[in-house]
Scaffold this motif. Structure first.
Motif, PDB file in Angstrom:
ATOM      1  N   GLY A 179     -49.656  14.649 111.588  1.00 20.28           N
ATOM      2  CA  GLY A 179     -48.905  14.965 112.793  1.00 20.28           C
ATOM      3  C   GLY A 179     -47.682  15.807 112.486  1.00 20.28           C
ATOM      4  N   PHE A 180     -47.139  16.445 113.523  1.00 15.39           N
ATOM      5  CA  PHE A 180     -45.953  17.289 113.390  1.00 15.39           C
ATOM      6  C   PHE A 180     -45.039  17.060 114.583  1.00 15.39           C
ATOM      7  CE2 PHE A 180     -49.105  19.353 110.849  1.00 15.39           C
ATOM      8  CZ  PHE A 180     -48.398  19.776 109.741  1.00 15.39           C
ATOM      9  N   ARG A 181     -43.752  17.310 114.379  1.00 16.54           N
ATOM     10  CA  ARG A 181     -42.800  17.308 115.495  1.00 16.54           C
ATOM     11  C   ARG A 181     -41.635  18.237 115.162  1.00 16.54           C
ATOM     12  NH1 ARG A 181     -40.520  11.079 115.098  1.00 16.54           N
ATOM     13  NH2 ARG A 181     -39.263  11.375 113.237  1.00 16.54           N
ATOM     14  N   ASP A 182     -41.015  18.739 116.219  1.00 15.85           N
ATOM     15  CA  ASP A 182     -39.803  19.571 116.121  1.00 15.85           C
ATOM     16  C   ASP A 182     -39.951  20.775 115.191  1.00 15.85           C
ATOM     17  OD1 ASP A 182     -38.550  17.745 117.820  1.00 15.85           O
ATOM     18  OD2 ASP A 182     -37.897  16.505 116.139  1.00 15.85           O
ATOM     19  N   VAL A 183     -41.081  21.468 115.247  1.00 16.23           N
ATOM     20  CA  VAL A 183     -41.282  22.657 114.415  1.00 16.23           C
ATOM     21  C   VAL A 183     -40.593  23.838 115.082  1.00 16.23           C
ATOM     22  CG1 VAL A 183     -42.959  24.179 113.314  1.00 16.23           C
ATOM     23  CG2 VAL A 183     -43.470  21.728 113.574  1.00 16.23           C
ATOM     24  N   ARG A 184     -39.776  24.557 114.299  1.00 11.81           N
ATOM     25  CA  ARG A 184     -38.994  25.675 114.856  1.00 11.81           C
ATOM     26  C   ARG A 184     -38.716  26.703 113.779  1.00 11.81           C
ATOM     27  NH1 ARG A 184     -33.464  22.161 115.375  1.00 11.81           N
ATOM     28  NH2 ARG A 184     -33.693  21.255 113.332  1.00 11.81           N
ATOM     29  N   LEU A 185     -38.285  27.871 114.232  1.00  9.21           N
ATOM     30  CA  LEU A 185     -38.031  29.020 113.358  1.00  9.21           C
ATOM     31  C   LEU A 185     -36.591  29.494 113.479  1.00  9.21           C
ATOM     32  CD1 LEU A 185     -41.117  31.240 114.106  1.00  9.21           C
ATOM     33  CD2 LEU A 185     -40.366  30.658 111.816  1.00  9.21           C
ATOM     34  N   THR A 186     -36.111  30.096 112.412  1.00 13.31           N
ATOM     35  CA  THR A 186     -34.825  30.783 112.444  1.00 13.31           C
ATOM     36  C   THR A 186     -34.870  31.928 111.441  1.00 13.31           C
ATOM     37  OG1 THR A 186     -32.414  30.495 112.422  1.00 13.31           O
ATOM     38  CG2 THR A 186     -33.650  29.332 110.702  1.00 13.31           C
ATOM     39  N   VAL A 187     -33.870  32.750 111.482  1.00 12.14           N
ATOM     40  CA  VAL A 187     -33.689  33.824 110.517  1.00 12.14           C
ATOM     41  C   VAL A 187     -32.384  33.535 109.797  1.00 12.14           C
ATOM     42  CG1 VAL A 187     -33.393  36.311 110.192  1.00 12.14           C
ATOM     43  CG2 VAL A 187     -34.872  35.467 112.026  1.00 12.14           C
ATOM     44  N   VAL A 188     -32.429  33.578 108.452  1.00  8.71           N
ATOM     45  CA  VAL A 188     -31.243  33.324 107.648  1.00  8.71           C
ATOM     46  C   VAL A 188     -30.991  34.510 106.737  1.00  8.71           C
ATOM     47  CG1 VAL A 188     -31.477  30.801 107.689  1.00  8.71           C
ATOM     48  CG2 VAL A 188     -32.605  32.108 105.896  1.00  8.71           C
ATOM     49  N   GLU A 189     -29.773  34.615 106.285  1.00  6.46           N
ATOM     50  CA  GLU A 189     -29.426  35.651 105.318  1.00  6.46           C
ATOM     51  C   GLU A 189     -29.559  35.045 103.936  1.00  6.46           C
ATOM     52  OE1 GLU A 189     -25.379  37.721 104.112  1.00  6.46           O
ATOM     53  OE2 GLU A 189     -25.997  38.241 106.151  1.00  6.46           O
ATOM     54  N   ASP A 190     -30.393  35.641 103.105  1.00  2.00           N
ATOM     55  CA  ASP A 190     -30.623  35.143 101.757  1.00  2.00           C
ATOM     56  C   ASP A 190     -29.496  35.597 100.831  1.00  2.00           C
ATOM     57  OD1 ASP A 190     -31.915  33.822  99.705  1.00  2.00           O
ATOM     58  OD2 ASP A 190     -33.812  34.872  99.971  1.00  2.00           O
ATOM     59  N   THR A 191     -29.512  35.110  99.615  1.00  2.00           N
ATOM     60  CA  THR A 191     -28.462  35.436  98.652  1.00  2.00           C
ATOM     61  C   THR A 191     -28.380  36.927  98.354  1.00  2.00           C
ATOM     62  OG1 THR A 191     -29.977  34.921  96.836  1.00  2.00           O
ATOM     63  CG2 THR A 191     -28.501  33.158  97.558  1.00  2.00           C
ATOM     64  N   ASP A 192     -29.489  37.660  98.564  1.00  2.00           N
ATOM     65  CA  ASP A 192     -29.467  39.109  98.350  1.00  2.00           C
ATOM     66  C   ASP A 192     -29.033  39.872  99.600  1.00  2.00           C
ATOM     67  OD1 ASP A 192     -31.705  38.824  99.940  1.00  2.00           O
ATOM     68  OD2 ASP A 192     -33.045  39.954  98.629  1.00  2.00           O
ATOM     69  N   GLY A 193     -28.677  39.126 100.673  1.00  2.00           N
ATOM     70  CA  GLY A 193     -28.209  39.737 101.909  1.00  2.00           C
ATOM     71  C   GLY A 193     -29.313  40.115 102.882  1.00  2.00           C
ATOM     72  N   ALA A 194     -30.555  39.942 102.480  1.00  2.00           N
ATOM     73  CA  ALA A 194     -31.679  40.302 103.351  1.00  2.00           C
ATOM     74  C   ALA A 194     -31.993  39.176 104.330  1.00  2.00           C
ATOM     75  CB  ALA A 194     -32.910  40.593 102.500  1.00  2.00           C
ATOM     76  N   PRO A 195     -32.449  39.535 105.530  1.00  2.46           N
ATOM     77  CA  PRO A 195     -32.869  38.492 106.475  1.00  2.46           C
ATOM     78  C   PRO A 195     -34.183  37.874 106.013  1.00  2.46           C
ATOM     79  CG  PRO A 195     -33.298  40.657 107.391  1.00  2.46           C
ATOM     80  CD  PRO A 195     -32.578  40.870 106.091  1.00  2.46           C
TER      81      PRO A 195
END
Length: 118
Positions: free
Chosen positions: A40-56
């Motif tokens: 089973g799964f719950r609360d699955v979601r996405l985001t975009v983060v800035e990595d240590t190299d500055g890339a999304p």
């Protein structure tokens, strides 16, 4: 580890971009192979983060039910592909202050369909 990346255009869109789609597919495939099996799964979601190299980078988080217990999971895009974690390290990725989650209607259902219905 990660700094939040303002992604107003992405947040306004309910459709998944090609990198988001690839991450969701990779994450579901990884969890389908996981032992013990996901049930089973719950609360699955996405985001975009800035990595240590500055890339999304794309990040998908949620909870997975295995052997009667809910555990956090996280999958993220990296410079060399994808990385997947289940447990406390995934929680650290997914609770960074300032994360802005993308609209994710249907992601939990998609994981349910792709992983538990195999």
């Amino acid at each position: 580890m990660f700094a939040p990346l303002l992604a107003a255009v992405l947040i306004a869109s309910a459709a998944l971009s090609a990198p988001q789609e690839a991450l969701v597919t990779q994450s579901a495939a990884d969890l389908a192979r996981h032992q013990p099996p996901a049930i089973g799964f719950r609360d699955v979601r996405l985001t975009v983060v800035e990595d240590t190299d500055g890339a999304p980078r794309q990040l998908v988080c949620g909870e997975v039910l295995m052997e009667g217990r809910w555990s956090p999971f996280g999958s993220r895009e990296t410079m060399s592909g994808y990385e997947h974690l289940v447990g406390s390290l995934a929680r650290a990725w997914c609770t960074e202050p300032g994360l802005e989650w993308l609209p994710s209607e249907g992601l939990t259902a998609r994981f349910e369909a792709e992983v538990t219905n195999r």
